[in-house]
Design a protein around this motif. Structure first.
Motif, PDB file in Angstrom:
ATOM      1  N   GLU A 220      20.604  14.781 -34.320  1.00  0.00           N
ATOM      2  CA  GLU A 220      21.844  14.846 -33.545  1.00  0.00           C
ATOM      3  C   GLU A 220      22.912  15.577 -34.362  1.00  0.00           C
ATOM      4  O   GLU A 220      22.801  15.693 -35.567  1.00  0.00           O
ATOM      5  CB  GLU A 220      22.401  13.441 -33.321  1.00  0.00           C
ATOM      6  N   TRP A 221      23.987  15.982 -33.686  1.00  0.00           N
ATOM      7  CA  TRP A 221      25.079  16.678 -34.387  1.00  0.00           C
ATOM      8  C   TRP A 221      25.642  15.837 -35.517  1.00  0.00           C
ATOM      9  O   TRP A 221      25.879  16.315 -36.621  1.00  0.00           O
ATOM     10  CB  TRP A 221      26.223  17.022 -33.430  1.00  0.00           C
ATOM     11  N   ALA A 222      25.883  14.544 -35.223  1.00  0.00           N
ATOM     12  CA  ALA A 222      26.520  13.692 -36.218  1.00  0.00           C
ATOM     13  C   ALA A 222      25.662  13.631 -37.486  1.00  0.00           C
ATOM     14  O   ALA A 222      26.160  13.729 -38.594  1.00  0.00           O
ATOM     15  CB  ALA A 222      26.737  12.298 -35.652  1.00  0.00           C
ATOM     16  N   GLN A 223      24.350  13.514 -37.267  1.00  0.00           N
ATOM     17  CA  GLN A 223      23.416  13.466 -38.387  1.00  0.00           C
ATOM     18  C   GLN A 223      23.400  14.795 -39.127  1.00  0.00           C
ATOM     19  O   GLN A 223      23.401  14.849 -40.346  1.00  0.00           O
ATOM     20  CB  GLN A 223      22.025  13.236 -37.808  1.00  0.00           C
ATOM     21  N   TRP A 224      23.372  15.885 -38.355  1.00  0.00           N
ATOM     22  CA  TRP A 224      23.326  17.224 -38.939  1.00  0.00           C
ATOM     23  C   TRP A 224      24.563  17.465 -39.786  1.00  0.00           C
ATOM     24  O   TRP A 224      24.491  17.968 -40.906  1.00  0.00           O
ATOM     25  CB  TRP A 224      23.210  18.273 -37.829  1.00  0.00           C
ATOM     26  N   LEU A 225      25.730  17.119 -39.243  1.00  0.00           N
ATOM     27  CA  LEU A 225      26.975  17.338 -39.965  1.00  0.00           C
ATOM     28  C   LEU A 225      26.971  16.580 -41.283  1.00  0.00           C
ATOM     29  O   LEU A 225      27.425  17.088 -42.302  1.00  0.00           O
ATOM     30  CB  LEU A 225      28.168  16.890 -39.114  1.00  0.00           C
TER      31      LEU A 225
END
Lengths: 309, 488
Positions: free
Chosen positions: B374-379
């Motif tokens: 997910e984006w949050a994880q990627w960030l």
């Protein structure tokens, strides 16, 4: 007694929900700022969001807030979570209710129809249709319904929600296709359960006695077998309510409806923890409440349970 | 209610839905992402600019559909000989939507707010060269710089630099007040934002509704059923041929500022060896990638620069598809049986490209495992903690080649020569000279194979064939609706 158990379950759930969500990887502030975030901007935002406080303090504030009726402020939108949830609930609750009506309205008559013709062609066909209904996922049914009713026939909108302020009819029309997509698989479940319950009850003595008193097979089933077959059906309807709430996540995305399911989806992606925690707690509370109602309904339907309890 | 009533009601409702499309001064625009709030000076989300830029908020300057800087609230400006003092002459008679006048005090307020210590402006860097703002009179703003800044006028055209008023700045997130021709009407979270024409504003549309539709199937259905009139960037490229064949619609594929890259952690072994990075570049058949992952839409790139910019140099030859050369480079570097992980953020371009890149790397003996996140994880993992080997992502900010000169940026590319070059570009005020330096910077990145450069993200414009004035390209992440109209 039942109420105390329900309250204890809710409290446990609050601890679990908070703990589980706060160990999710992903910093909410970082999500808001994206790839252009600079360390000083990030620090400023974390301070603004209260993310610098220890976990225990944040949990305590959240819990204390709930008792005061304050669900916190959404990280994503910066508005009170309570307002947000209310605005979404007026879409999701009618949607779930309509879907349940679809499930009951189609499932029970279909089950009764098949059960009373056990072993005949009509039975096989109805149960075959139910099998397909079970196998096909909601979102796929949704896409097919849109293709037929919105794109080809143009009778109904393809998605979106005009809002109740625009009138009851446009709102109901907007919810019709999603409710069908959501309700049809559940109708299939209900049809199977109803059929089984009818078939089993039909073997019992009182149905035979009914026949002996001159009732036709159909009459005997409807008047005597169906009321006695109700407890398992009611239990399943209670279970289905939770399935319907969970199903809204997918259906609301396909039909871009601004409901609770979509709110959950967005809150996870945006790490909007205050919103996510509140919505999940709300769903947990709803499921507990529905179970309570089902228990009470069963007591009314089956006097034998009352004696035992 | 009798059945006949219900039928009549349905017919009326349908007529009303059809009628809305015939209103001809309203447009419903589909957008994929919902903004977190509506203040472009307090968040990086492109989704904010996609709604408010040019429509609701205006800056001293603006960027037009060709990517050029134009005057907006500043009628004209003069620049001192040494390039340090910019004098802006403001337009007369401009007011905010709440009726308050726009003057130089607002310019000073806006810039000082962005520079403040507790500022959450996502592009603080744009304002960093500013020393002070002075207000000789209400219609003149003098901005003094610490050092010459070549792109200063361009910087002021960003969404992050739009003008706000002290009276309304704090509440702009939920009820934005700007100087633009459209005013904020309503925001139904999760569903739509509605803007309406300001009294007396010279724009063809009376109402613009932005509807949030993230699901590709939902977007396709919404267009097909004509529930929405346009998508400036349609999220289901696989459905475009179907729309192209339908005379009701116009399909225009334009360019964006999104460089899609296979980003390489330059600090992780064995990628600290330039030969390994070059090998990865030679392993990728960009045309096959664009065909397979992007339905054929997208322009191959060989460095971190947009092909639509005048300073663009085509460097795709530097890392041309050559698996033999790639294998040879790996052998020279002494790398065998390399196993890597590619972390993939959610957008479909990344997920689909990942699968093809995986297959192409296998050709030269690199086994890649895909790890969707997910984006949050990627960030957190990739962008902040730099805990990754390879990742695929599109960098959509315009002219962002300077990210390679930043401290601690997630590529882990630390090159003094490149930093000096970028510093020089930033101080160069002569455009021709600046473009030459941009060219050198592109060559340096291609030569050092910092990342594997894949393609420029296309902009899939899809709208009702009777709609005119929609932007073809996306030089900035915005939907400027001020020139959009229905054909008679």
């Amino acid at each position: 007694m039942r109420l105390a158990v329900a309250a204890a379950t809710l409290l446990c759930a609050s601890v679990l929900v908070f703990a589980a969500l706060n160990v999710l990887p992903g910093d909410p502030a970082a999500v808001m700022l994206g790839t252009e975030a600079r360390p000083d901007t990030l620090a400023a935002l974390r301070l603004q969001m209260g993310l610098d406080q220890p976990l225990v303090v944040r949990w305590w504030n959240w819990l204390a807030g709930i008792f005061k009726g304050d669900l916190g402020t959404s990280h994503t939108y910066g508005v009170p979570v309570a307002d947000l949830v209310l605005a979404r609930a007026v879409v999701s609750v009618p949607l779930a209710a309509l879907a349940l009506a679809v499930a009951i309205g189609i499932g029970i008559p279909a089950g009764l129809f098949a059960g009373s013709r056990q072993g005949r062609m009509a039975d096989a066909l109805t149960m075959g249709a139910a099998q397909i209904g079970l196998a096909v996922p909601s979102f796929w049914i949704g896409i097919l319904l849109v293709l037929l009713f919105a794109i080809l026939l143009r009778w109904l909108p393809a998605g979106g929600f005009p809002g109740w302020a625009e009138g009851i009819l446009p709102a109901i029309l907007a919810l019709l296709l999603p409710a069908l997509a959501l309700g049809l698989p559940q109708a299939a479940v209900l049809a199977r359960v109803t059929r089984t319950a009818i078939v089993e009850t039909a073997r019992l003595d009182f149905v035979r006695t009914g026949r002996a008193f001159g009732l036709t097979r159909e009459e005997a089933l409807r008047r005597h077998a169906l009321p006695n077959a109700l407890p398992p059906i009611v239990t399943v309807i209670g279970l289905q309510f939770s399935f319907l709430l969970a199903g809204t996540v997918i259906v609301e995305n396909v039909f871009y409806l601004p409901g609770l399911g979509r709110l959950i989806f967005q809150s996870i992606g945006g790490r909007d923890l205050p919103t996510l925690m509140s919505v999940i707690m709300l769903l947990v509370a709803t499921v507990i409440l529905v179970n309570l109602v089902v228990d009470l309904a069963l007591l009314r339907l089956d006097p034998r349970l009352r004696l035992r309890g | 209610m009798r059945w006949s009533d219900l039928l009549l009601g349905s017919a009326l409702a349908l007529a009303a839905m059809g009628g809305a499309a015939l209103g001809r001064d309203t447009v419903a625009l589909g957008v994929v992402l919902e903004p977190p709030h509506l203040d472009p000076t307090a968040g990086a989300a492109a989704a904010i600019d996609e709604i408010v830029y040019a429509n609701l908020f205006q800056g001293l300057t603006r960027i037009d559909d060709a990517g050029m800087v134009q005057p907006q609230l500043a009628e004209y400006w003069t620049i001192s000989e040494d390039g340090l003092n910019y004098t802006f002459h403001l337009k007369e008679g401009v007011t905010f939507h709440d009726g308050s006048a726009f003057d130089s005090a607002d310019v000073k307020f806006t810039i000082e707010r962005a520079l403040a210590k507790d500022s959450v402006n996502a592009q603080k860097g744009l304002f960093e060269p500013i020393e002070s703002v002075e207000t000789p009179d209400p219609l003149t703003a003098l901005i003094r710089l610490k050092r010459p800044t070549g792109q200063f006028i361009w910087n002021l055209a960003w969404g992050d630099a739009v003008m706000v008023a002290p009276e309304s700045a704090d509440t702009n997130k939920t009820s934005p007040v700007g100087t633009g021709p459209f005013r904020f009407e309503e925001w139904r979270q999760g569903d739509r934002v509605v803007l309406t024409r300001r009294e007396g504003a010279d724009v063809p549309l009376a109402k613009v509704t932005f509807r949030f539709i993230a699901d590709p199937a939902g977007a396709t259905a919404a267009m097909m059923a004509e529930d929405v009139d346009a998508f400036s960037n349609f999220p289901a490229p696989e459905a475009l041929p179907q729309f192209e064949a339908d005379p009701r619609f116009t399909v225009v594929v334009g360019t964006t500022e999104g460089e899609t890259i296979l980003a390489i952690n330059n600090a992780a072994k064995p990628f600290d060896d330039v030969r390994v990075r070059r090998a990865i570049g030679h392993a990728i058949d960009r045309q096959a990638l664009i065909e397979g992952a992007m339905m054929g839409y997208g322009i191959p790139i060989g460095s971190h620069f947009s092909p639509s910019h005048p300073a663009y140099v085509d460097l795709t030859g530097t890392s041309a598809y050559d698996p033999d050369r790639a294998r040879q480079l790996l052998a020279e570097a002494g790398v065998e049986d390399l196993q890597v992980t590619i972390k993939l953020p959610p957008p479909s371009y990344a997920r689909r490209s990942g699968e093809i890149v995986q297959a192409q790397l296998a050709e030269i003996g690199i086994q890649a495992e895909l790890e969707p996140m997910e984006w949050a994880q990627w960030l957190e993992q990739v962008f902040t903690n730099k805990d990754y080997q390879l990742t695929i992502v599109s960098h959509t900010e315009p002219l962002d080649i300077d990210i390679y000169a930043r401290d601690d940026y997630y590529f882990n590319f630390n090159d003094q020569g490149f930093r000096t070059l970028v510093a020089e570009v930033k101080e160069t005020t002569d455009e021709a000279q600046r473009n030459v330096l941009y060219g050198e910077a592109q060559e340096m990145l291609a030569e050092k194979a910092v990342n594997a450069f894949l393609f420029e993200l296309p902009k899939h414009g899809l709208w009702n064939a009777k709609l005119e004035g929609m932007w073809v390209n996306a030089p900035i992440q915005a939907n400027d609706m001020t020139g959009v109209r229905w054909q008679e």
